[in-house]
Design an enzyme around this catalytic site. Structure first.
Site, PDB file in Angstrom:
ATOM      1  N   CYS A  89      37.740  42.532  42.192  1.00  0.00           N
ATOM      2  CA  CYS A  89      37.405  42.277  40.707  1.00  0.00           C
ATOM      3  C   CYS A  89      36.920  40.717  40.676  1.00  0.00           C
ATOM      4  O   CYS A  89      36.011  40.597  39.896  1.00  0.00           O
ATOM      5  CB  CYS A  89      38.769  42.546  40.010  1.00  0.00           C
ATOM      6  SG  CYS A  89      39.395  44.119  40.287  1.00  0.00           S
ATOM      7  N   CYS A 129      43.145  41.088  41.774  1.00  0.00           N
ATOM      8  CA  CYS A 129      42.397  41.931  42.482  1.00  0.00           C
ATOM      9  C   CYS A 129      41.326  40.908  43.117  1.00  0.00           C
ATOM     10  O   CYS A 129      40.261  40.572  42.188  1.00  0.00           O
ATOM     11  CB  CYS A 129      41.995  43.227  41.600  1.00  0.00           C
ATOM     12  SG  CYS A 129      40.269  43.823  42.364  1.00  0.00           S
TER      13      CYS A 129
END
Length: 192
Positions: free
Chosen positions: A78, A75
């Protein structure tokens, strides 16, 4: 019949020079790869934060507010949020727990279902008693993360940020009658 190669037998300067050039190119390539893979830093901020993350039950029973981040290694949002999260976690260590749960790890399936995780990063926000009080959907900047952490530590209302909401113990019509917004039932991947 094979003819002898006098240059190879005598270790000609040309052969040594070629070997030295090849060795220099190999060393340069190794340094380049070393630098691209993080250099002397053993782990990226996301991995560092995940490794020092306390276990969820311990964090929720610790008497400190807790932020649980649902994330994945792949991600990008993230990863971009990780340096700020790691720095703020270090600043507030002892006052606040930061727990990371990887959505790709089947161990966390019950928590993923319990907190209706259908997009990442998702932060679940818990008060000192371990009761869930809010949620944040999507990537957050350092000032936004700092505001969320400060609100949790100081036990003040969560900041008014897009994608951040308080959870009410009331549901549906009761919450609306009390003047509170009901928790959203749709997630970041919902199209309705």
């Amino acid at each position: 019949m094979t003819l002898p190669n006098p240059a190879a037998e005598e270790g000609s300067p040309l052969g040594r020079r070629e070997r030295m050039i090849l060795a220099a190119l190999a060393a340069a390539l190794a340094l380049l790869l070393f630098g691209l893979r993080g250099g002397l830093q053993p782990q990226a901020p996301l991995e560092q934060l995940a490794r020092r993350s306390p276990e969820l039950p311990f964090a929720l029973a610790s008497g400190r507010p807790t932020i649980v981040e649902f994330y994945a290694d792949w991600c990008e949002a993230c990863r971009s949020m990780a340096p700020a999260m790691a720095a703020l976690e270090s600043e507030h260590r002892g006052d606040l727990n930061v727990v990371l749960l990887n959505v790709d790890n089947p161990r966390w399936s019950p928590e993923i279902d319990r907190y209706s995780v259908n997009g990442i990063p998702q932060l679940e926000l818990f008060e000192r008693s371990g009761r869930s009080i809010g949620r944040s959907l999507g990537a957050r900047s350092r000032p936004e993360l700092a505001a969320i952490m400060t609100a949790l530590i100081e036990e003040t209302p969560l900041p008014l940020l897009a994608g951040v909401g308080s959870l009410s113990p009331l549901t549906g019509g009761e919450a609306l009658a009390a003047g509170q917004a009901a928790p959203a039932q749709t997630g970041p991947r919902s199209h309705g």
